[in-house]
Design a protein around this motif. Structure first.
Motif, short mmCIF file in Angstrom:
data_model
loop_
_atom_site.label_atom_id
_atom_site.label_comp_id
_atom_site.label_asym_id
_atom_site.label_seq_id
_atom_site.Cartn_x
_atom_site.Cartn_y
_atom_site.Cartn_z
N HIS A 65 -12.01 0.27 49.90
CA HIS A 65 -11.48 1.58 49.53
C HIS A 65 -12.28 2.58 50.33
O HIS A 65 -13.50 2.43 50.47
CB HIS A 65 -11.75 1.88 48.05
N CYS A 66 -11.64 3.62 50.84
CA CYS A 66 -12.43 4.63 51.54
C CYS A 66 -11.76 5.99 51.42
O CYS A 66 -10.53 6.08 51.53
CB CYS A 66 -12.62 4.24 53.01
N ILE A 67 -12.57 7.00 51.20
CA ILE A 67 -12.00 8.34 51.08
C ILE A 67 -11.78 8.96 52.46
O ILE A 67 -11.18 10.00 52.58
CB ILE A 67 -12.92 9.27 50.23
N PHE A 68 -12.31 8.31 53.50
CA PHE A 68 -12.19 8.87 54.85
C PHE A 68 -11.01 8.23 55.59
O PHE A 68 -10.49 7.19 55.18
CB PHE A 68 -13.48 8.62 55.64
N ASP A 69 -10.66 8.87 56.70
CA ASP A 69 -9.49 8.41 57.42
C ASP A 69 -9.78 8.24 58.91
O ASP A 69 -9.09 8.81 59.76
CB ASP A 69 -8.34 9.42 57.20
N CYS A 70 -10.81 7.47 59.22
CA CYS A 70 -11.18 7.28 60.63
C CYS A 70 -10.08 6.46 61.31
O CYS A 70 -9.80 5.33 60.88
CB CYS A 70 -12.51 6.56 60.73
N ALA A 71 -9.50 7.03 62.36
CA ALA A 71 -8.30 6.43 62.97
C ALA A 71 -8.52 5.00 63.45
O ALA A 71 -7.59 4.20 63.47
CB ALA A 71 -7.85 7.31 64.13
N TYR A 72 -9.75 4.65 63.84
CA TYR A 72 -10.02 3.35 64.45
C TYR A 72 -10.34 2.26 63.42
O TYR A 72 -10.67 1.13 63.78
CB TYR A 72 -11.20 3.47 65.43
N CYS A 73 -10.26 2.58 62.13
CA CYS A 73 -10.77 1.65 61.11
C CYS A 73 -9.67 1.08 60.22
O CYS A 73 -8.80 1.83 59.76
CB CYS A 73 -11.80 2.39 60.27
N VAL A 74 -9.70 -0.22 59.98
CA VAL A 74 -8.70 -0.85 59.09
C VAL A 74 -8.81 -0.35 57.66
O VAL A 74 -7.83 -0.33 56.94
CB VAL A 74 -8.81 -2.39 59.03
N SER A 75 -10.01 0.04 57.25
CA SER A 75 -10.18 0.45 55.85
C SER A 75 -9.82 1.92 55.61
O SER A 75 -9.95 2.41 54.49
CB SER A 75 -11.65 0.25 55.42
N ARG A 76 -9.40 2.64 56.64
CA ARG A 76 -9.13 4.08 56.46
C ARG A 76 -8.10 4.29 55.35
O ARG A 76 -7.24 3.43 55.12
CB ARG A 76 -8.65 4.69 57.77
N LYS A 77 -8.19 5.46 54.69
CA LYS A 77 -7.39 5.65 53.47
C LYS A 77 -5.88 5.61 53.74
O LYS A 77 -5.10 5.21 52.88
CB LYS A 77 -7.79 6.93 52.75
N SER A 111 -19.83 -1.21 53.66
CA SER A 111 -18.90 -0.71 52.65
C SER A 111 -18.07 0.46 53.16
O SER A 111 -18.51 1.22 54.03
CB SER A 111 -19.69 -0.23 51.42
N GLY A 112 -16.86 0.59 52.59
CA GLY A 112 -16.12 1.83 52.73
C GLY A 112 -16.76 2.84 51.78
O GLY A 112 -17.68 2.50 51.03
N ILE A 113 -16.28 4.05 51.80
CA ILE A 113 -16.91 5.07 50.94
C ILE A 113 -16.03 5.32 49.72
O ILE A 113 -14.91 5.81 49.83
CB ILE A 113 -17.16 6.36 51.75
N ASP A 182 -13.17 13.56 59.16
CA ASP A 182 -13.96 13.79 57.94
C ASP A 182 -15.44 13.59 58.19
O ASP A 182 -16.26 13.86 57.32
CB ASP A 182 -13.56 12.77 56.84
N LYS A 183 -15.77 13.07 59.37
CA LYS A 183 -17.18 12.74 59.62
C LYS A 183 -17.84 13.78 60.48
O LYS A 183 -17.18 14.51 61.22
CB LYS A 183 -17.28 11.38 60.31
N ASN A 184 -19.17 13.75 60.45
CA ASN A 184 -19.93 14.73 61.18
C ASN A 184 -21.10 13.99 61.82
O ASN A 184 -21.80 13.23 61.15
CB ASN A 184 -20.37 15.73 60.10
#
Ligand code: SF4
Length: 416
Positions: A65-77, A111-113, A182-184
């Motif tokens: 589960h992840c609250i972020f939406d990183c385009a390159y990640c399978v776990s993105r929301k 972990s996802g966030i 969403d990241k910095n």
């Protein structure tokens, strides 16, 4: 194992395989009924410890589960995948169960966030703490440090884990902003800086007070995704060198982007994973860490990309033919180390052997030097050809590689 735990394990070990900041993932091979055992693509990977031992680790995510939406990640929301989350006790039980059965020697936990960085990090720390204090687990623990988590949690994590990794994911601030809005980058660099200072502080304290608890004794590492964004190898290696210098990182892992989504910010699905580029970056990284090369020597401004046909050390030598041939009988260790075909161990052996006599090609072969490659760069070769240009040498070595190494173009490509 309970069915639901097994299902979670399938989901969360599969999602964890994209995190290469621990050395390898498993392979998948069934049992046709005529053999003993099988392998599954989930769960157990290998990593190398400081003293060179290969250890097997249970490699899982606490949650995808992840609250972020990183385009390159399978776990993105925004990705439509099956989700799961382990409880703290489930991870502890799995680790202890596998450890007791001798399947693993440690745990790699990412972990996802969940809700926010602290909430997730707190759970990772609880798992490590439970393992160490309640179960007296003495195996290896590698925890992913969640960017943005508080210093107190980072500190607690370092007291229980052997290694921590804060993944930068995208090499530059600009790419991170584009692909992981969403990241910095500051959220990644701040904990890295904190961990580096704390590792040094704790080590110094341990020298004075023997009872000072160890803090992340295997250091910290990071991971960069390669090929999802337009950075050149020159940029990537300069960034890696900066990490090694400024944050005393143990390892930078390079992970070739696996096209996991249709998104016009990313290479299209079906684009091959840049395995060879990933491999060349590892070779270049090796030169930075062990051979005393500076990034500008490996990737000068006029060659911002690594050569895919030859390894970076050979590439450097061919651009610097004025430094050759090296006289192995008299040269400094640093010069010998830079000769293509001679590794660090062989260089030391040459220096030790020359005290007892003349260095010959036969002796070099016995020492383990790749003479067919090194002979273009050493004065000891009686047939050394001054008349060959760097291009001709390159062609000759490539044809040699094609006959000997080409079939081995795999992730396990030979270093040097
Ligand atoms: S924060 Fe991590 S797990 Fe979440 S989408 Fe981004 S890379 Fe994936």
């Amino acid at each position: 194992m309970r069915e639901r735990t097994l299902e979670k394990l399938e989901i969360l070990a599969d999602a964890a395989k994209y995190d290469v900041s621990c050395s390898s993932s498993g392979s998948k091979r069934g049992n046709a009924g005529k053999s003993i055992g099988n392998t599954t693509g989930m769960g157990i990977c290998h990593a190398y410890t400081e003293d060179g031992r290969c250890v097997s680790l249970l490699k899982i995510l606490l949650t995808n589960h992840c609250i972020f939406d990183c385009a390159y990640c399978v776990s993105r929301k925004s990705n439509d995948v099956k989700r799961a989350a382990f409880t703290v006790d489930e991870v502890v039980e799995l680790t202890i169960g596998f450890y007791r059965r001798n399947y693993i020697e440690g745990l790699f936990l990412s972990s996802g966030i969940f809700k926010n960085a602290d909430y997730t990090m707190e759970r990772l720390v609880m798992i490590a703490r439970k393992l160490r204090t309640e179960h007296r687990f003495n195996g290896y623990i590698h925890l992913k440090a969640i960017p943005g988590a508080s210093e107190e949690l980072m500190k607690a994590a370092g007291l229980y884990a052997d290694r921590l990794s804060v993944n930068v994911e995208m090499p530059t601030k600009e790419s991170l902003k584009l692909l992981a809005p969403d990241k910095n980058q500051e959220d990644v660099l701040t904990p890295m800086q904190y961990l580096s200072k704390e590792i040094v502080r704790q080590r110094e304290e341990k020298r004075k007070f023997t009872h000072t608890p160890a803090f992340a004794p295997a250091g910290q590492s990071t991971q960069m995704v390669i090929g999802a964004s337009p950075e050149t190898d020159r940029q990537i290696l300069h960034i890696a060198a900066h990490f090694y210098r400024s944050y005393s990182l143990k390892r930078v892992y390079y992970s070739g982007y696996i096209p996991v989504s249709t998104d016009n910010r990313l290479p299209a699905p079906g684009t091959p994973v840049p395995m060879l580029r990933e491999n060349r970056l590892y070779q270049a990284d090796w030169l930075l860490r062990f051979y005393g090369f500076q990034p500008q020597e490996i990737v000068p401004p006029e060659h911002p990309l690594l050569d895919m046909e030859i390894d970076p050390k050979l590439s450097w030598a061919l651009r610097n033919m004025h430094l050759f041939p090296v006289h192995l009988q008299t040269a400094d260790l640093e010069q010998i180390i830079r000769v293509p075909g001679i590794g660090i161990q062989s260089a030391h052996r040459i220096v030790a052997a020359r005290r007892f006599g003349k260095i010959s090609l036969d002796l070099l072969r016995k020492i383990g030097v790749a003479v067919e490659r090194a002979r273009y760069f050493i004065a000891e070769d009686p047939s050394f050809r001054k008349d060959l240009s760097d291009l001709q040498i390159r062609q000759q070595i490539i044809s040699l590689q094609q006959s000997k190494y080409a079939p081995n173009f795999s992730p396990q490509l030979k270093l040097f």
